[in-house]
Write a protein that holds these residues in place. Structure first.
Motif, PDB file in Angstrom:
ATOM      1  N   GLY A 126       0.811  -1.216   0.000  1.00 31.90           N
ATOM      2  CA  GLY A 126       0.000   0.000   0.000  1.00 31.90           C
ATOM      3  C   GLY A 126       0.840   1.259   0.000  1.00 31.90           C
ATOM      4  O   GLY A 126       0.516   2.244  -0.682  1.00 31.90           O
ATOM      5  N   LEU A 127       1.941   1.249   0.746  1.00 27.53           N
ATOM      6  CA  LEU A 127       2.789   2.440   0.813  1.00 27.53           C
ATOM      7  C   LEU A 127       3.575   2.669  -0.479  1.00 27.53           C
ATOM      8  O   LEU A 127       3.766   3.807  -0.891  1.00 27.53           O
ATOM      9  N   THR A 128       4.035   1.590  -1.103  1.00 27.40           N
ATOM     10  CA  THR A 128       4.839   1.762  -2.321  1.00 27.40           C
ATOM     11  C   THR A 128       4.014   2.285  -3.487  1.00 27.40           C
ATOM     12  O   THR A 128       4.579   2.816  -4.437  1.00 27.40           O
ATOM     13  N   VAL A 129       2.696   2.136  -3.402  1.00 28.21           N
ATOM     14  CA  VAL A 129       1.838   2.686  -4.454  1.00 28.21           C
ATOM     15  C   VAL A 129       1.814   4.211  -4.379  1.00 28.21           C
ATOM     16  O   VAL A 129       1.781   4.902  -5.399  1.00 28.21           O
ATOM     17  N   HIS A 130       1.865   4.758  -3.170  1.00 25.26           N
ATOM     18  CA  HIS A 130       1.685   6.190  -2.971  1.00 25.26           C
ATOM     19  C   HIS A 130       2.979   6.982  -2.809  1.00 25.26           C
ATOM     20  O   HIS A 130       3.014   8.171  -3.128  1.00 25.26           O
ATOM     21  N   TRP A 131       4.033   6.364  -2.284  1.00 24.88           N
ATOM     22  CA  TRP A 131       5.253   7.108  -1.994  1.00 24.88           C
ATOM     23  C   TRP A 131       6.475   6.394  -2.532  1.00 24.88           C
ATOM     24  O   TRP A 131       6.439   5.213  -2.857  1.00 24.88           O
ATOM     25  N   GLU A 132       7.592   7.134  -2.543  1.00 23.63           N
ATOM     26  CA  GLU A 132       8.885   6.541  -2.869  1.00 23.63           C
ATOM     27  C   GLU A 132       9.973   7.367  -2.188  1.00 23.63           C
ATOM     28  O   GLU A 132       9.733   8.476  -1.718  1.00 23.63           O
ATOM     29  N   GLY A 133      11.166   6.815  -2.096  1.00 26.02           N
ATOM     30  CA  GLY A 133      12.290   7.523  -1.494  1.00 26.02           C
ATOM     31  C   GLY A 133      12.148   7.679   0.008  1.00 26.02           C
ATOM     32  O   GLY A 133      11.642   6.806   0.708  1.00 26.02           O
ATOM     33  N   PHE A 134      12.588   8.843   0.502  1.00 24.67           N
ATOM     34  CA  PHE A 134      12.592   9.088   1.949  1.00 24.67           C
ATOM     35  C   PHE A 134      11.197   9.142   2.568  1.00 24.67           C
ATOM     36  O   PHE A 134      11.007   8.655   3.681  1.00 24.67           O
ATOM     37  N   PRO A 135      10.170   9.724   1.899  1.00 21.74           N
ATOM     38  CA  PRO A 135       8.829   9.652   2.489  1.00 21.74           C
ATOM     39  C   PRO A 135       8.349   8.209   2.670  1.00 21.74           C
ATOM     40  O   PRO A 135       7.713   7.889   3.670  1.00 21.74           O
ATOM     41  N   LEU A 136       8.697   7.331   1.718  1.00 25.53           N
ATOM     42  CA  LEU A 136       8.335   5.922   1.841  1.00 25.53           C
ATOM     43  C   LEU A 136       9.043   5.288   3.035  1.00 25.53           C
ATOM     44  O   LEU A 136       8.442   4.527   3.792  1.00 25.53           O
ATOM     45  N   MET A 137      10.314   5.612   3.212  1.00 24.11           N
ATOM     46  CA  MET A 137      11.054   5.071   4.356  1.00 24.11           C
ATOM     47  C   MET A 137      10.433   5.528   5.670  1.00 24.11           C
ATOM     48  O   MET A 137      10.261   4.738   6.600  1.00 24.11           O
ATOM     49  N   GLY A 138      10.081   6.810   5.773  1.00 30.02           N
ATOM     50  CA  GLY A 138       9.463   7.321   6.996  1.00 30.02           C
ATOM     51  C   GLY A 138       8.123   6.670   7.274  1.00 30.02           C
ATOM     52  O   GLY A 138       7.850   6.254   8.405  1.00 30.02           O
ATOM     53  N   ALA A 139       7.288   6.580   6.241  1.00 29.81           N
ATOM     54  CA  ALA A 139       5.974   5.945   6.410  1.00 29.81           C
ATOM     55  C   ALA A 139       6.135   4.472   6.759  1.00 29.81           C
ATOM     56  O   ALA A 139       5.394   3.936   7.601  1.00 29.81           O
ATOM     57  N   GLY A 140       7.099   3.813   6.149  1.00 27.64           N
ATOM     58  CA  GLY A 140       7.348   2.404   6.451  1.00 27.64           C
ATOM     59  C   GLY A 140       7.803   2.208   7.883  1.00 27.64           C
ATOM     60  O   GLY A 140       7.374   1.272   8.570  1.00 27.64           O
ATOM     61  N   MET A 141       8.683   3.084   8.355  1.00 33.10           N
ATOM     62  CA  MET A 141       9.159   2.980   9.736  1.00 33.10           C
ATOM     63  C   MET A 141       8.015   3.217  10.731  1.00 33.10           C
ATOM     64  O   MET A 141       7.907   2.522  11.744  1.00 33.10           O
ATOM     65  N   ILE A 142       7.154   4.174  10.434  1.00 31.54           N
ATOM     66  CA  ILE A 142       6.012   4.437  11.315  1.00 31.54           C
ATOM     67  C   ILE A 142       5.058   3.243  11.304  1.00 31.54           C
ATOM     68  O   ILE A 142       4.620   2.769  12.356  1.00 31.54           O
TER      69      ILE A 142
END
Length: 163
Positions: A126-142
């Motif tokens: 779900g996250l990789t559909v909406h974000w990439e790069g550092f925002p994806l890393m932050g959302a993934g960590m959260i």
């Protein structure tokens, strides 16, 4: 995403071997945490035997898989050797100390691990559909932090004897 964001697209070939090696982290940590216990209760060089057997498994599987799959095969061989090391350590302590798994809530905990594993996969997709790069890393960590918090809450509710 971490490798691509941190090191760039030129390191994209390192992603499959790193994913395979990441699977070996848990068995290796089991060995690291439990081998001092074996050293304390045993006079024989049990850990050395486990290390030698693990080395043989690593060498044989790396050479075999490396011939067919190059660096991915080498990562697989290394992961298989580390998994062997962790398994041998846990199995030895299980037999030597006569651990009774009925009291450890293993089935419930493994079921929750499997459930949260699939929840993590759904979260990742779900996250990789909406974000990439550092925002994806932050959302993934959260997201993973929330899943970890939920897992710790589940452990607290089960009150297994090993916690």
């Amino acid at each position: 995403p971490i490798i691509l964001a941190w090191l760039g697209r030129s390191f994209a070939g390192a992603i499959p071997p790193m994913q395979i090696l990441t699977l070996a982290v848990a068995p290796y940590l089991l060995f690291i945490m439990l081998s001092p216990i074996i050293d304390a209760i045993e006079e024989k060089p049990i850990n050395l035997k486990h290390l030698l057997l693990s080395f043989i498994v690593t060498l044989f599987s790396s050479v075999t898989a490396g011939n067919f799959f190059s660096q991915t095969g080498l990562a697989f061989g290394t992961s298989l050797g580390l998994a062997t090391l962790g398994f041998l350590t846990v199995f030895y302590l299980w037999k030597r100390c006569r651990i009774n798994f009925r009291f450890l809530e293993v089935k419930k905990i493994l079921l929750w691990n499997l459930t949260l594993f699939f929840a993590g996969l759904i979260l990742k997709n779900g996250l990789t559909v909406h974000w990439e790069g550092f925002p994806l890393m932050g959302a993934g960590m959260i997201g993973e932090g929330l899943l970890l918090s939920f897992y710790l809450f589940v452990l607290w509710k089960f009150q297994p004897r090993w916690r």
